[in-house]
Scaffold this active site. Structure first.
Site, mmCIF file in Angstrom:
data_model
loop_
_atom_site.group_PDB
_atom_site.id
_atom_site.type_symbol
_atom_site.label_atom_id
_atom_site.label_comp_id
_atom_site.label_asym_id
_atom_site.label_seq_id
_atom_site.Cartn_x
_atom_site.Cartn_y
_atom_site.Cartn_z
ATOM 1 N N ASN A 2 -2.673 2.673 3.241
ATOM 2 C CA ASN A 2 -2.001 4.269 3.685
ATOM 3 C C ASN A 2 -3.007 5.373 3.242
ATOM 4 O O ASN A 2 -3.252 6.330 3.695
ATOM 5 C CB ASN A 2 -0.620 4.310 3.402
ATOM 6 C CG ASN A 2 0.206 3.404 4.248
ATOM 7 O OD1 ASN A 2 0.286 3.312 5.341
ATOM 8 N ND2 ASN A 2 1.183 2.887 3.739
ATOM 9 N N PHE A 17 -1.007 -0.603 12.506
ATOM 10 C CA PHE A 17 -2.062 -0.114 11.394
ATOM 11 C C PHE A 17 -2.258 -1.178 10.327
ATOM 12 O O PHE A 17 -3.655 -1.388 10.226
ATOM 13 C CB PHE A 17 -1.318 1.056 10.617
ATOM 14 C CG PHE A 17 -2.173 1.490 9.252
ATOM 15 C CD1 PHE A 17 -1.891 1.070 8.264
ATOM 16 C CD2 PHE A 17 -3.141 2.419 9.510
ATOM 17 C CE1 PHE A 17 -2.663 1.211 7.079
ATOM 18 C CE2 PHE A 17 -3.922 2.630 8.309
ATOM 19 C CZ PHE A 17 -3.615 2.303 7.147
ATOM 20 N N ASN A 18 -1.275 -1.986 9.735
ATOM 21 C CA ASN A 18 -1.661 -2.967 8.793
ATOM 22 C C ASN A 18 -2.760 -3.872 9.495
ATOM 23 O O ASN A 18 -3.761 -4.167 8.652
ATOM 24 C CB ASN A 18 -0.622 -3.774 8.212
ATOM 25 C CG ASN A 18 0.365 -2.775 7.281
ATOM 26 O OD1 ASN A 18 -0.115 -1.698 6.847
ATOM 27 N ND2 ASN A 18 1.413 -3.247 7.455
ATOM 28 N N HIS A 22 9.606 0.253 8.083
ATOM 29 C CA HIS A 22 8.971 -0.677 8.414
ATOM 30 C C HIS A 22 8.823 -1.760 7.122
ATOM 31 O O HIS A 22 9.498 -2.778 7.388
ATOM 32 C CB HIS A 22 7.467 -0.492 8.680
ATOM 33 C CG HIS A 22 6.968 0.523 9.812
ATOM 34 N ND1 HIS A 22 7.294 0.340 10.868
ATOM 35 C CD2 HIS A 22 6.735 1.646 9.530
ATOM 36 C CE1 HIS A 22 6.804 1.348 11.623
ATOM 37 N NE2 HIS A 22 6.334 2.351 10.646
ATOM 38 N N ASP A 23 8.434 -1.418 6.057
ATOM 39 C CA ASP A 23 8.206 -2.480 4.911
ATOM 40 C C ASP A 23 9.459 -3.063 4.312
ATOM 41 O O ASP A 23 9.622 -4.374 4.078
ATOM 42 C CB ASP A 23 7.175 -1.876 3.894
ATOM 43 C CG ASP A 23 6.060 -1.540 4.663
ATOM 44 O OD1 ASP A 23 5.314 -0.600 3.804
ATOM 45 O OD2 ASP A 23 5.623 -2.192 5.571
ATOM 46 N N ASP A 51 0.729 -1.116 -0.023
ATOM 47 C CA ASP A 51 -0.051 -0.045 -0.036
ATOM 48 C C ASP A 51 0.885 1.280 0.026
ATOM 49 O O ASP A 51 0.768 2.039 0.902
ATOM 50 C CB ASP A 51 -1.089 0.029 1.215
ATOM 51 C CG ASP A 51 -0.368 0.002 2.796
ATOM 52 O OD1 ASP A 51 -0.844 0.478 3.547
ATOM 53 O OD2 ASP A 51 0.822 -0.574 2.616
ATOM 54 N N ASP A 92 6.683 1.213 1.770
ATOM 55 C CA ASP A 92 6.386 0.044 0.807
ATOM 56 C C ASP A 92 7.224 0.610 -0.423
ATOM 57 O O ASP A 92 8.101 -0.257 -1.016
ATOM 58 C CB ASP A 92 4.957 0.105 0.437
ATOM 59 C CG ASP A 92 4.029 0.002 1.352
ATOM 60 O OD1 ASP A 92 3.797 0.940 2.298
ATOM 61 O OD2 ASP A 92 3.519 -1.072 1.570
ATOM 62 N N THR A 100 2.837 -5.957 2.656
ATOM 63 C CA THR A 100 3.372 -4.947 3.480
ATOM 64 C C THR A 100 2.384 -3.880 3.891
ATOM 65 O O THR A 100 2.761 -2.777 4.223
ATOM 66 C CB THR A 100 4.581 -4.168 2.921
ATOM 67 O OG1 THR A 100 4.437 -3.642 1.568
ATOM 68 C CG2 THR A 100 5.741 -5.115 2.434
HETATM 69 O O1 RIB Z 1 2.217 0.080 10.651
HETATM 70 C C1 RIB Z 1 3.267 0.334 9.701
HETATM 71 C C2 RIB Z 1 2.571 -0.124 8.445
HETATM 72 O O2 RIB Z 1 1.550 0.395 8.227
HETATM 73 C C3 RIB Z 1 3.699 -0.095 7.296
HETATM 74 O O3 RIB Z 1 3.379 -0.959 6.333
HETATM 75 C C4 RIB Z 1 3.205 1.444 6.648
HETATM 76 O O4 RIB Z 1 3.282 1.506 5.240
HETATM 77 C C5 RIB Z 1 1.771 1.350 6.776
HETATM 78 O O5 RIB Z 1 1.054 0.361 5.914
HETATM 79 CA CA CA Z 2 2.701 -0.444 3.945
#
Ligand code: RIB
Ligand code: CA
Length: 316
Positions: free
Chosen positions: A40, A168-169, A242-243, A10, A15, A126
């Site tokens: 996102n 979040f994901n 993160h990703d 996303d 990402d 991701t």
């Molecule tokens: O919490 C972080 C994740 O949420 C990452 O993948 C960021 O791109 C969002 O998608």
């Molecule tokens: Ca992401």
């Protein structure tokens, strides 16, 4: 022999960097397709952003598919307050040459995995896992084609980044995450416990900018934007990257420490929806359905990222 992968994302600046890292590693990873999902920012932007990254990396023949535009069961949530209205603020958005494939991403995932030899395709989600959860629910037989899943999502020691108890994901589509984490295939889960330790500090971003190629410039620009929110929120020097931890795990497993344990997703509670209950100390007899990443060599991660981003300069 490169590992066949599908990257489900996303974009999102992080990402985008994960896509660059994978595209820079053709000896290890054969990208069968990039599937975009709402997360996102809405789907029409995440799919456009994924195609933009293919243009910037000079990989316009990579097949990019648009997938689910809303979660499986819950109402959508987005994260423009972190990623900007384009989802990839820090680079100027443009209409990419890389075409959007006509097939829906879920159809691509199902058809690719049904046609694949047993256990030969690695899935790299991701973003919210809506595309994967929908594909598995529609056609459980696709799992035979899955070698492993390396996901970005969830949290244990770090707590939540979108709610007090959820990352979040997973919060964006807890029902899809529940399906994926319980699908029975080998899963390595890269959660906030490791991603919050790979911070894009000014020094690290400067090293990337010094590479002086288009992909590195785009990366430095995006990280320069991406970190402003997290730096204030966590008081850290740089945003967590993160990703790319998912792709780095496949390229250099030695950079990460993991432990087999149970991860269960809260799908009912209003207060803790999307919480990932990680039984790190094995206090229950729940099945060990994931390898939970709990430590990372952050310097080694950035050494890898810089080395791979430098390869795009060799092409110019
Ligand atoms: O919490 C972080 C994740 O949420 C990452 O993948 C960021 O791109 C969002 O998608
Ligand atoms: Ca992401």
């Amino acid at each position: 022999m490169p590992r066949k992968v599908i990257i489900d994302c996303d974009p999102g600046q992080d990402d985008a960097v994960a896509l660059f890292l994978a595209m820079a590693s053709p000896d290890e990873l054969e990208i069968l397709g990039i599937t975009a999902v709402a997360g996102n920012v809405p789907l029409e932007l995440t799919q456009r952003n994924a195609r933009m990254m293919c243009d910037i990396a000079g990989r316009k023949s990579l097949p990019v598919f648009a997938g689910c535009e809303r979660p499986m069961r819950r109402e959508p949530i987005t994260a423009e307050y972190i990623h900007g209205n384009t989802g990839i603020d820090g680079v100027d958005a443009f209409e990419p040459d890389t075409p959007l494939q006509g097939r829906h991403a879920v159809d691509f995932i199902v058809e690719t995995l049904l046609a694949a030899e047993k256990g030969t395709v690695t899935l790299i989600p991701t973003g919210p896992m809506t595309n994967l959860g929908t594909a598995i629910e529609r056609e459980p037989g696709i799992l035979d084609g899955v070698e492993q899943i390396v996901s970005m999502g969830g949290a244990m020691r770090e707590g939540g980044n979108r709610s007090p108890s959820a990352e979040f994901n997973v919060l964006a589509d807890p029902h899809a995450a529940d399906i994926v984490f319980n699908c029975g295939r080998p899963i390595t889960a890269m959660g906030l416990d490791v991603t919050h330790r790979v911070l894009s500090t000014r020094e690290r971003v400067a090293r990337i900018r010094e590479l002086g190629n288009e992909v590195a410039d785009a990366t430095a620009g995006m990280l320069g934007f991406f970190h402003r929110h997290d730096t204030k929120k966590y008081g850290s020097e740089g945003a967590p990257l993160h990703d790319p931890c998912t792709v780095a795990r496949l390229l250099r497993p030695d950079l990460f420490g993991t432990k087999a344990c149970n991860l269960s997703v809260e799908t009912q509670s209003e207060l803790t929806l999307g919480h990932t209950a990680v039984d790190f100390w094995h206090v229950t007899d729940r099945p060990h359905n994931v390898h939970w990443a709990y430590e990372v060599d952050a310097d080694g991660f950035y050494e890898l990222l810089v080395e791979r981003l430098a390869r795009f300069g060799e092409r110019e």
